[in-house]
Design a protein around this motif. Structure first.
Motif, PDB file in Angstrom:
ATOM      1  N   ILE A  73       0.764  -1.270  -0.049  1.00 44.81           N
ATOM      2  CA  ILE A  73       0.198   0.194   0.112  1.00 44.81           C
ATOM      3  C   ILE A  73       0.916   1.313  -0.042  1.00 44.81           C
ATOM      4  CG2 ILE A  73      -1.764   1.326   1.349  1.00 44.81           C
ATOM      5  CD1 ILE A  73      -2.813  -1.665   2.375  1.00 44.81           C
ATOM      6  N   LEU A  74       1.767   1.268   0.951  1.00 50.29           N
ATOM      7  CA  LEU A  74       2.779   2.530   1.083  1.00 50.29           C
ATOM      8  C   LEU A  74       3.770   2.711  -0.100  1.00 50.29           C
ATOM      9  CD1 LEU A  74       2.857   3.130   4.865  1.00 50.29           C
ATOM     10  CD2 LEU A  74       1.427   4.248   3.191  1.00 50.29           C
ATOM     11  N   GLY A  75       4.121   1.680  -0.611  1.00 49.32           N
ATOM     12  CA  GLY A  75       5.277   1.768  -1.606  1.00 49.32           C
ATOM     13  C   GLY A  75       4.781   2.512  -2.731  1.00 49.32           C
ATOM     14  N   PRO A  76       3.664   2.153  -3.324  1.00 53.14           N
ATOM     15  CA  PRO A  76       3.414   2.963  -4.530  1.00 53.14           C
ATOM     16  C   PRO A  76       3.099   4.594  -4.106  1.00 53.14           C
ATOM     17  CG  PRO A  76       2.262   0.931  -4.597  1.00 53.14           C
ATOM     18  CD  PRO A  76       3.177   1.066  -3.337  1.00 53.14           C
ATOM     19  N   LEU A  77       2.256   4.730  -2.970  1.00 54.64           N
ATOM     20  CA  LEU A  77       1.967   6.052  -2.553  1.00 54.64           C
ATOM     21  C   LEU A  77       3.198   7.119  -2.116  1.00 54.64           C
ATOM     22  CD1 LEU A  77      -0.779   5.318   0.065  1.00 54.64           C
ATOM     23  CD2 LEU A  77      -1.060   6.350  -2.428  1.00 54.64           C
ATOM     24  N   LEU A  78       4.304   6.240  -1.788  1.00 56.35           N
ATOM     25  CA  LEU A  78       5.583   6.975  -1.533  1.00 56.35           C
ATOM     26  C   LEU A  78       6.420   7.390  -2.908  1.00 56.35           C
ATOM     27  CD1 LEU A  78       7.932   7.791   0.489  1.00 56.35           C
ATOM     28  CD2 LEU A  78       8.907   5.553   0.243  1.00 56.35           C
ATOM     29  N   TYR A  79       6.319   6.490  -3.642  1.00 59.80           N
ATOM     30  CA  TYR A  79       6.658   6.717  -5.058  1.00 59.80           C
ATOM     31  C   TYR A  79       5.954   8.021  -5.660  1.00 59.80           C
ATOM     32  CZ  TYR A  79       7.671   6.585  -9.999  1.00 59.80           C
ATOM     33  OH  TYR A  79       8.077   6.852 -11.339  1.00 59.80           O
ATOM     34  N   VAL A  80       4.664   7.889  -5.788  1.00 62.04           N
ATOM     35  CA  VAL A  80       3.805   8.924  -6.119  1.00 62.04           C
ATOM     36  C   VAL A  80       4.003  10.361  -5.456  1.00 62.04           C
ATOM     37  CG1 VAL A  80       1.398   9.818  -6.714  1.00 62.04           C
ATOM     38  CG2 VAL A  80       2.194   7.366  -7.389  1.00 62.04           C
ATOM     39  N   ALA A  81       4.111  10.356  -4.145  1.00 63.95           N
ATOM     40  CA  ALA A  81       3.975  11.536  -3.461  1.00 63.95           C
ATOM     41  C   ALA A  81       5.627  12.277  -3.631  1.00 63.95           C
ATOM     42  CB  ALA A  81       3.917  11.194  -1.942  1.00 63.95           C
ATOM     43  N   PHE A  82       6.661  11.401  -3.932  1.00 63.97           N
ATOM     44  CA  PHE A  82       7.903  11.968  -4.132  1.00 63.97           C
ATOM     45  C   PHE A  82       8.065  12.414  -5.511  1.00 63.97           C
ATOM     46  CE2 PHE A  82      12.297  11.365  -5.309  1.00 63.97           C
ATOM     47  CZ  PHE A  82      12.690  12.393  -4.475  1.00 63.97           C
ATOM     48  N   THR A  83       7.466  11.744  -6.464  1.00 62.28           N
ATOM     49  CA  THR A  83       7.677  12.215  -7.876  1.00 62.28           C
ATOM     50  C   THR A  83       6.640  13.310  -8.206  1.00 62.28           C
ATOM     51  OG1 THR A  83       6.390  10.749  -8.709  1.00 62.28           O
ATOM     52  CG2 THR A  83       8.591   9.988  -8.765  1.00 62.28           C
ATOM     53  N   LYS A  84       5.531  13.437  -7.741  1.00 56.33           N
ATOM     54  CA  LYS A  84       4.596  14.511  -7.922  1.00 56.33           C
ATOM     55  C   LYS A  84       4.748  15.592  -7.312  1.00 56.33           C
ATOM     56  CE  LYS A  84       2.017  12.014 -11.042  1.00 56.33           C
ATOM     57  NZ  LYS A  84       1.606  12.374 -12.343  1.00 56.33           N
ATOM     58  N   LEU A  94       8.683  11.435   7.577  1.00 62.42           N
ATOM     59  CA  LEU A  94       8.008  11.435   9.114  1.00 62.42           C
ATOM     60  C   LEU A  94       6.696  10.825   8.667  1.00 62.42           C
ATOM     61  CD1 LEU A  94       7.790  12.208  11.956  1.00 62.42           C
ATOM     62  CD2 LEU A  94       7.254  14.656  11.080  1.00 62.42           C
ATOM     63  N   ILE A  95       5.876  11.478   7.720  1.00 65.61           N
ATOM     64  CA  ILE A  95       4.355  11.058   7.372  1.00 65.61           C
ATOM     65  C   ILE A  95       4.387   9.510   7.190  1.00 65.61           C
ATOM     66  CG2 ILE A  95       2.524  11.412   5.531  1.00 65.61           C
ATOM     67  CD1 ILE A  95       3.448  14.500   5.397  1.00 65.61           C
ATOM     68  N   PHE A  96       5.211   9.024   6.347  1.00 69.29           N
ATOM     69  CA  PHE A  96       5.136   7.684   5.820  1.00 69.29           C
ATOM     70  C   PHE A  96       5.580   6.816   6.846  1.00 69.29           C
ATOM     71  CE2 PHE A  96       4.415   9.343   1.793  1.00 69.29           C
ATOM     72  CZ  PHE A  96       3.628   8.378   1.063  1.00 69.29           C
ATOM     73  N   SER A  97       6.260   7.133   7.771  1.00 68.86           N
ATOM     74  CA  SER A  97       6.907   6.432   9.059  1.00 68.86           C
ATOM     75  C   SER A  97       5.413   6.177   9.958  1.00 68.86           C
ATOM     76  CB  SER A  97       7.923   6.920   9.695  1.00 68.86           C
ATOM     77  OG  SER A  97       9.133   6.810   8.816  1.00 68.86           O
ATOM     78  N   VAL A  98       5.136   7.467  10.223  1.00 67.55           N
ATOM     79  CA  VAL A  98       3.684   7.255  10.899  1.00 67.55           C
ATOM     80  C   VAL A  98       2.794   6.635  10.386  1.00 67.55           C
ATOM     81  CG1 VAL A  98       2.012   8.738  12.006  1.00 67.55           C
ATOM     82  CG2 VAL A  98       4.278   9.407  12.184  1.00 67.55           C
ATOM     83  N   ALA A  99       2.536   6.618   9.033  1.00 70.95           N
ATOM     84  CA  ALA A  99       1.495   5.861   8.270  1.00 70.95           C
ATOM     85  C   ALA A  99       1.857   4.448   8.425  1.00 70.95           C
ATOM     86  CB  ALA A  99       1.196   6.180   6.990  1.00 70.95           C
ATOM     87  N   ALA A 100       2.885   4.063   8.447  1.00 71.78           N
ATOM     88  CA  ALA A 100       3.389   2.551   8.286  1.00 71.78           C
ATOM     89  C   ALA A 100       3.305   1.962   9.839  1.00 71.78           C
ATOM     90  CB  ALA A 100       5.030   2.524   7.886  1.00 71.78           C
ATOM     91  N   ILE A 101       3.586   2.804  10.587  1.00 68.75           N
ATOM     92  CA  ILE A 101       3.412   2.353  12.220  1.00 68.75           C
ATOM     93  C   ILE A 101       1.803   2.232  12.501  1.00 68.75           C
ATOM     94  CG2 ILE A 101       3.660   2.824  14.736  1.00 68.75           C
ATOM     95  CD1 ILE A 101       6.329   3.971  13.895  1.00 68.75           C
ATOM     96  N   ALA A 102       0.995   2.954  12.150  1.00 66.54           N
ATOM     97  CA  ALA A 102      -0.585   3.097  12.237  1.00 66.54           C
ATOM     98  C   ALA A 102      -1.063   1.851  11.692  1.00 66.54           C
ATOM     99  CB  ALA A 102      -1.049   4.422  11.784  1.00 66.54           C
ATOM    100  N   MET A 103      -0.728   1.804  10.315  1.00 66.15           N
ATOM    101  CA  MET A 103      -1.139   0.778   9.538  1.00 66.15           C
ATOM    102  C   MET A 103      -0.994  -0.963  10.063  1.00 66.15           C
ATOM    103  SD  MET A 103      -0.949   2.046   5.566  1.00 66.15           S
ATOM    104  CE  MET A 103      -1.713   0.825   4.736  1.00 66.15           C
ATOM    105  N   SER A 104       0.497  -0.731  10.415  1.00 68.27           N
ATOM    106  CA  SER A 104       0.809  -2.137  10.937  1.00 68.27           C
ATOM    107  C   SER A 104       0.134  -2.422  12.312  1.00 68.27           C
ATOM    108  CB  SER A 104       2.340  -1.827  11.310  1.00 68.27           C
ATOM    109  OG  SER A 104       3.176  -1.918  10.189  1.00 68.27           O
TER     110      SER A 104
END
Length: 133
Positions: A73-84, A94-104
């Motif tokens: 889930i987060l891999g493609p979102l990270l790519y899109v967020a970084f490139t766009k 920070l945002i993706f670390s918190v999201a990964a912990i919360a989803m886990s």
């Protein structure tokens, strides 16, 4: 076991409803009792129907599935967020670390319950032993 007995055993415990009940952290048999006695500690048995859970073997399966699911889930979102959007790397991490912990934390007990539901429906590891005779 004969073919007819095996088919009957598989038909009387459908896998998908048992997985759904387990995902909802409920007893895979009755759907009423609680499967867990805390965050990840499985109850010894169901308080409603008496089904025993002590012989489940979820082990590392839920953790592995959680890592795969969160990564997918987060891999493609990270790519899109970084490139766009090109945010600051510190803010992005920070945002993706918190999201990964919360989803886990959200998925781990639910996937463990689903795996226990699969084990119950397939009569694995002592769930619903059939005695000969």
């Amino acid at each position: 076991m004969s073919q007819a007995i095996t088919a009957t055993l598989a038909d009387d415990r459908p896998m998908w409803p048992a997985m759904k009940k387990g995902y909802l952290r409920r007893c895979p048999h009755c759907g009423e009792g609680s499967l867990f006695d805390g965050y990840l500690k499985v109850n010894a048995g169901c308080a409603e129907c008496g089904e025993e859970f002590h012989h489940h073997r979820a082990d590392d399966g839920p953790a592995y599935l959680t890592i795969v699911l969160v990564g997918k889930i987060l891999g493609p979102l990270l790519y899109v967020a970084f490139t766009k959007f090109r945010p600051d790397p510190l803010m992005l991490s920070l945002i993706f670390s918190v999201a990964a912990i919360a989803m886990s934390l959200y998925f781990l007990p639910r996937l463990k319950g689903a795996l226990i539901g699969i084990q119950w429906s397939r009569r694995m590891h002592g769930f619903g032993r059939v005695t000969a005779g």
